[in-house]
Each structure stands twice: as C-alpha cells, then as structure tokens.
Design a protein around this motif. Structure first.
Motif, PDB file in Angstrom:
ATOM      1  N   SER A 173      39.638 -66.176 -45.512  1.00  0.00           N
ATOM      2  CA  SER A 173      39.946 -64.858 -45.676  1.00  0.00           C
ATOM      3  C   SER A 173      39.029 -63.779 -45.217  1.00  0.00           C
ATOM      4  O   SER A 173      39.144 -62.614 -45.506  1.00  0.00           O
ATOM      5  N   GLY A 174      38.362 -64.297 -44.176  1.00  0.00           N
ATOM      6  CA  GLY A 174      37.647 -63.437 -43.354  1.00  0.00           C
ATOM      7  C   GLY A 174      36.332 -63.071 -44.035  1.00  0.00           C
ATOM      8  O   GLY A 174      35.766 -62.037 -43.598  1.00  0.00           O
ATOM      9  N   ILE A 175      35.715 -63.574 -44.865  1.00  0.00           N
ATOM     10  CA  ILE A 175      34.647 -63.306 -45.787  1.00  0.00           C
ATOM     11  C   ILE A 175      33.465 -64.256 -45.384  1.00  0.00           C
ATOM     12  O   ILE A 175      33.681 -65.611 -45.630  1.00  0.00           O
ATOM     13  N   ARG A 176      32.315 -63.744 -45.230  1.00  0.00           N
ATOM     14  CA  ARG A 176      31.158 -64.671 -44.805  1.00  0.00           C
ATOM     15  C   ARG A 176      30.378 -64.585 -45.909  1.00  0.00           C
ATOM     16  O   ARG A 176      30.114 -63.354 -46.677  1.00  0.00           O
ATOM     17  N   VAL A 177      29.441 -65.827 -46.366  1.00  0.00           N
ATOM     18  CA  VAL A 177      28.644 -65.886 -47.592  1.00  0.00           C
ATOM     19  C   VAL A 177      27.400 -66.530 -46.935  1.00  0.00           C
ATOM     20  O   VAL A 177      27.503 -67.571 -46.398  1.00  0.00           O
ATOM     21  N   ASN A 178      26.280 -65.767 -47.099  1.00  0.00           N
ATOM     22  CA  ASN A 178      24.858 -66.481 -46.636  1.00  0.00           C
ATOM     23  C   ASN A 178      23.934 -65.841 -47.646  1.00  0.00           C
ATOM     24  O   ASN A 178      24.032 -65.205 -48.448  1.00  0.00           O
ATOM     25  N   CYS A 179      22.761 -66.933 -47.221  1.00  0.00           N
ATOM     26  CA  CYS A 179      21.470 -66.389 -48.135  1.00  0.00           C
ATOM     27  C   CYS A 179      20.384 -65.915 -47.359  1.00  0.00           C
ATOM     28  O   CYS A 179      20.268 -66.649 -46.176  1.00  0.00           O
ATOM     29  N   VAL A 180      19.365 -65.261 -47.805  1.00  0.00           N
ATOM     30  CA  VAL A 180      18.069 -65.077 -47.219  1.00  0.00           C
ATOM     31  C   VAL A 180      17.159 -65.681 -48.203  1.00  0.00           C
ATOM     32  O   VAL A 180      17.775 -65.923 -49.609  1.00  0.00           O
ATOM     33  N   ALA A 181      16.245 -66.431 -47.495  1.00  0.00           N
ATOM     34  CA  ALA A 181      15.145 -67.186 -48.586  1.00  0.00           C
ATOM     35  C   ALA A 181      13.781 -66.479 -48.171  1.00  0.00           C
ATOM     36  O   ALA A 181      13.184 -67.149 -47.200  1.00  0.00           O
ATOM     37  N   PRO A 182      13.286 -65.529 -48.726  1.00  0.00           N
ATOM     38  CA  PRO A 182      12.084 -64.879 -48.578  1.00  0.00           C
ATOM     39  C   PRO A 182      10.548 -65.853 -49.105  1.00  0.00           C
ATOM     40  O   PRO A 182      11.049 -66.627 -49.890  1.00  0.00           O
TER      41      PRO A 182
END
Ligand code: NAP
Length: 248
Positions: free
Chosen positions: A177-186
């Motif tokens: 659907s053209g949606i990207r999902v990511n995390c940052v891990a500080p």
C-alpha cells in the motif's frame, strides 16, 4: 502540498526536538501530549518563529495515548485541520523500572499500555488515511532495551521488544500500500525520562557505550527525519539503533 506528521508525546524530550526538526524540514506537525499543557502551548506559540515564516504549521492535541477512542478522534481532527497524515511517529513512552519480584501489576500494565498498546491504537487510527492515499511512513520509537535485556526493565523491554516485532509484521502487511514502517532504537538519551538515574548508574551505563557518551535528542530526531523522508524510500521493517555503538 506540505506533508503532515503526527507525533505522539511531542511536548517534551525526543518528541519535542523531533517536532521542531520536522517543522524546520518543511512538514506541518501535529503532536499529542498527556499532561504538559503549558509546554505544549509554549511550543505551539514557537511556530511563530521567523524561521517558520509561512504561518503556524503546528498544532497540539491533548490525549492520553492509552485511550484508543481519543486516538481515533485525534487522527480525525488532524485530517480535518491539515488534510492528510503522511507520517506518524509513535514516540510517547514511559518507564517504571523495578526488579520483577517488586514490580506491581499497575507498573507492568502502565508501561505496556503506553509504549505498546498506545502505538497500536494510534497506528490503527492513522492507517486508513495512509491506505487511502497509498503512501505513508510510520516510525516507532523503541529502545535498546527492546533488543537487549536490561535489569529492572522487564516491563519496558517487553513493551519495546513488542513494538519492534509489531513494526516488522506491519511493514510486511502494508508495504504494497506504499506505507513504510520502521523503528529507531535509542540508547541512553538525556531527557526528563532519564533524569532520575543516579550519577553512579549513569557512569556504569556510559562504560557499556563504545562512544562513552549519551545520545542527544537531536541525533534521534535526525534518524526519525531520515526514516520518514523519501531518502529512506527503500527501507521498511528495520530498526535503526542510535546508541553510540551499544548494540554493536
Ligand atoms: P520524556 O522526556 O519523558 O517525554 C515523554 C513524552 O511522552 C512527553 O511528551 C509525554 O507527554 C508523552 N507521554 C507520556 N505518557 C503519555 C501518555 N499516556 N499519553 C500521551 N503522551 C504521553 O521521554 P523521552 O526520553 O523523550 O522519550 C521519548 C521516547 O523515546 C519514549 O518512547 C521512550 O521510551 C524512548 N526512549 C527514550 C530513551 C531515553 O534515554 N530518554 C531511550 C530509548 C528510548 P506529557 O509531557 O504530557 O507527559
């Protein structure tokens, strides 16, 4: 048209610095907060800064991220006010550290409901808009504690580990659907959240960080801004550690 980012927990700390960074990058920014109404209004007023000359592009929304009904309302209000939700940053979070044998049901639940359930329900609220426009970027603010065991953080580690797992599954679900999902891990960032750590504990933590220093909120904001941007167009389902090498 200017893109709009919705950030949970934008009144203080990493969320606030990220909101400012994204405003300067040219986005409109909607942010939520739970209790800090004074800080939220002050920040809204700062949108009059000459650097942001073309009028207010920031709006604050009071709401406890643990309340799924309020999250739906906020997503609808952001749509009404700005016309789109192009990116979502699930940043609102708390820690309630205790050794497991001393941990109350309440502190377990509060941490899970804020860090994990809140990200779920705000994502579900924003997702239909992104699916309709067939584009979007979601960045979940996890933690090094979601990847590595940390004494006293069984609740927080479980919530952040769950957030990372949720990120990976959702990335697969919505990629077409053209949606990207990511995390940052500080890693260790100096904000109010870590203000209660004693000098002794901080010294001990610094010893485990190859760079021997804490991470600044700006460094986390830069990683979030990158993951939202088109420069990260080929990246989804990933965890970007901003931790001075602690996870290396
Ligand atoms: P912070 O300075 O304590 O700020 C927390 C923000 O979350 C505030 O805006 C707060 O709103 C909001 N918030 C808390 N509970 C909420 C709720 N129930 N509903 C809505 N908003 C809520 O924390 P921070 O250090 O910037 O942390 C931001 C994120 O980074 C969190 O997810 C945290 O777990 C993660 N993180 C932080 C560190 C670190 O070392 N600081 C490291 C790794 C990951 P109010 O102002 O209204 O309370």
């Amino acid at each position: 048209m200017r893109k709009t980012v919705l950030i949970t927990g934008g009144s203080r700390g990493i969320g606030r610095v990220t909101a400012m960074r994204l405003l300067l990058d040219g986005y409109s920014v909607a942010f939520t907060y739970a209790n800090s109404s004074e800080a939220a209004s002050r920040f809204e007023a700062e949108a009059g800064n000459p650097l942001l000359a073309d009028g207010p592009r920031v709006a604050a929304f009071q709401g406890d991220v643990r309340d799924p009904v309020r999250n739906e309302q906020i997503a609808a209000e952001v749509m009404e006010r700005f016309g789109s939700i192009d990116a979502l940053v699930n940043n609102a979070g708390i820690r309630r550290d205790a050794l497991m044998y001393d941990m109350t049901n309440d502190s377990w639940r509060e941490v899970m409901e804020t860090n994990l359930d809140g990200a779920f329900s705000m994502t579900r609220a924003a997702l239909p808009m992104m699916m309709r426009q067939r584009s979007g970027a979601i960045v979940n603010v996890a933690s090094l504690s979601g990847l590595h065991g940390v004494v006293g953080q069984t609740n927080y580690s479980a919530a952040k580990g769950g957030l990372i797992a949720m990120t990976r599954s959702l990335a697969r679900e919505v990629a077409r659907s053209g949606i990207r999902v990511n995390c940052v891990a500080p890693g260790l960032v100096e904000t109010e959240m870590t203000g209660d750590l004693s000098a002794e504990v901080k010294k001990e933590l610094l010893r485990s960080i190859p760079m021997r220093r804490t991470i600044t909120p700006d460094e986390v904001a830069a990683a979030i801004a990158f993951l939202i941007s088109d420069d990260a167009g080929g990246i989804t389902g990933q965890v970007l550690c901003v931790d001075g090498g602690a996870s290396a």
